[in-house]
Design an enzyme around this catalytic site. Sequence first.
Site, PDB file in Angstrom:
ATOM      1  N   THR A   1       0.841  -1.198   0.000  1.00 45.28           N
ATOM      2  CA  THR A   1       0.000   0.000   0.000  1.00 45.28           C
ATOM      3  C   THR A   1       0.878   1.252   0.000  1.00 45.28           C
ATOM      4  O   THR A   1       2.084   1.182   0.235  1.00 45.28           O
ATOM      5  CB  THR A   1      -0.892   0.036   1.255  1.00 45.28           C
ATOM      6  OG1 THR A   1      -0.058   0.064   2.425  1.00 45.28           O
ATOM      7  CG2 THR A   1      -1.792  -1.180   1.319  1.00 45.28           C
ATOM      8  N   ASP A   2       0.258   2.401  -0.249  1.00 43.58           N
ATOM      9  CA  ASP A   2       0.954   3.675  -0.108  1.00 43.58           C
ATOM     10  C   ASP A   2       0.142   4.584   0.805  1.00 43.58           C
ATOM     11  O   ASP A   2      -0.872   4.160   1.367  1.00 43.58           O
ATOM     12  CB  ASP A   2       1.229   4.311  -1.475  1.00 43.58           C
ATOM     13  CG  ASP A   2      -0.044   4.623  -2.259  1.00 43.58           C
ATOM     14  OD1 ASP A   2      -1.091   4.905  -1.632  1.00 43.58           O
ATOM     15  OD2 ASP A   2       0.005   4.602  -3.494  1.00 43.58           O
ATOM     16  N   ALA A   3       0.584   5.825   0.942  1.00 47.78           N
ATOM     17  CA  ALA A   3      -0.033   6.723   1.910  1.00 47.78           C
ATOM     18  C   ALA A   3      -1.451   7.150   1.544  1.00 47.78           C
ATOM     19  O   ALA A   3      -2.116   7.825   2.324  1.00 47.78           O
ATOM     20  CB  ALA A   3       0.847   7.954   2.133  1.00 47.78           C
TER      21      ALA A   3
END
Lengths: 155, 155, 155, 155
Positions: free
Chosen positions: A21-23
């Site tokens: 995932t990312d932010a």
Amino acid sequence: MSSLSPQNWLLLKRVVRFGETDAAGVMHFHQIFRWCHEAWEESLEKYGLRASQVFPNDNEVGGTLEVFLPIVHCHADFRLPIKNGDQLSLKLMPTKIDLGSFELKVLFQRGDEDVAIGVLHHLAINSQTRKRCPLPEEINLWLEASSVQFGLRPL
Amino acid sequence: MSSLSPQNWLLLKRVVRFGETDAAGVMHFHQIFRWCHEAWEESLEKYGLRASQVFPNDNEVGGTLEVFLPIVHCHADFRLPIKNGDQLSLKLMPTKIDLGSFELKVLFQRGDEDVAIGVLHHLAINSQTRKRCPLPEEINLWLEASSVQFGLRPL
Amino acid sequence: MSSLSPQNWLLLKRVVRFGETDAAGVMHFHQIFRWCHEAWEESLEKYGLRASQVFPNDNEVGGTLEVFLPIVHCHADFRLPIKNGDQLSLKLMPTKIDLGSFELKVLFQRGDEDVAIGVLHHLAINSQTRKRCPLPEEINLWLEASSVQFGLRPL
Amino acid sequence: MSSLSPQNWLLLKRVVRFGETDAAGVMHFHQIFRWCHEAWEESLEKYGLRASQVFPNDNEVGGTLEVFLPIVHCHADFRLPIKNGDQLSLKLMPTKIDLGSFELKVLFQRGDEDVAIGVLHHLAINSQTRKRCPLPEEINLWLEASSVQFGLRPL
């Protein structure tokens, strides 16, 4: 095996992991290509091939493996956000394009929803000359076995 | 060059990118090891070495490169969260351990704050026999040039 | 379950994939940390926890998840080269350090050989204040259940 | 600035790193998408935007950032093998598609050779409702400034 039920090496599972995932809180887009390639490797393995028959490794770069299968094109479409912990079903749809290339389409589903699709286009090249050459026999066998179920499918 | 000012190949910059974060909104921990290795590569390059002198590549696996430099140990400590867009300063501190190994410590700073530290421990092995061997001359030169500034420092 | 046989959520499998290698023909070192973290996630899942109970996600960053579990230290030792297609066995050995932190050691084996070991040290922090706090109850349960088998082990 | 010379935020450099290769000795294909995204981030930065104006981060997920810019499609074509140490020039060619989406094409060159091309298609969505919305003003400014030089170009 019924022609209506896909071969077991073409139906895989994958759980989305936190580091993917990312932010923004969802899967970072390019992970899908790693998933597609790993799905291909898992499929070959389940079909009965060993990694060393298809992929160069420590002992075989410039060595005994005659054919490399680089990717010359790839693309992906993202339809729904994919989240950490999602349990995805992968449907692999390989197609022989010509004597020296094939395409692998992977459909990612979460339950009944299509969440993404990724496509890899591989070319066979001679590992020494880097010129185009026919696909390795192992890959042809996998492609043929994989096409049986899809023969009548209006995809 | 003054012994008080670090060599320019030991002071690098790096901006944190979005794909390096995870859904907690901060840098995903293992990126630091990629950063350390890339900092090492950039340092060698700035010092004057070409990648093909140090790293195996397409033409050289099992070929002309005599020494590989695998990592046998690495560790990292994380002190403060690192965020997308952070402009980090990297201080590289390489140390020769013995004739056949060295350690690279990389301190990551944001302004005056220490945010993380990463350490890679490389071993020299013969690319054919996979047995330990002396470090390549190029690496020794880089290590020696890098140690000048740190000679009197009580690190 | 016998105290001599490890819990099934602490014994995992992983096949090394082509994209995890580098031009030296072996696994690129930092992949091991991704493997350790993914093994942790898989272990929690097999034990019975949902990702959303432990990891921030799309709906929960700054939201309902009270505790984050950042890694404050990690390290790895590499003993033997790891290759594409290798079928690895993972032994997870979690240890509670104090009320607010734990360590996860993962031993990677190929057949009877130890090929690598990776260690993650997690700290519990309040997701709002970013101050240290006790581990979430779910993690405590997993840690306690995991420690049963190792009670008498002279590791 | 001449309309014949590309803006400086659209011409970037990148050196290929060892960890980006695989056991075939060349760049592993999906790295190109990370490169494209990082090039986009670097371009925005050089143009004068801060990461926090465009990307969700620690403080802003579900918070003050109103618009997310997920990728809904991407593709890449690979023309020549890319190796460790290669010094690549990147030409960024952004195009506004409609009020709520844009495409970024990145051409990767090594000297005079085109080695690869990557394309990202971003969509603007409201961070709360996840529905389509107009592009943020900052992105519009970057798109307009970027299009000046390409206005007459028969691409």
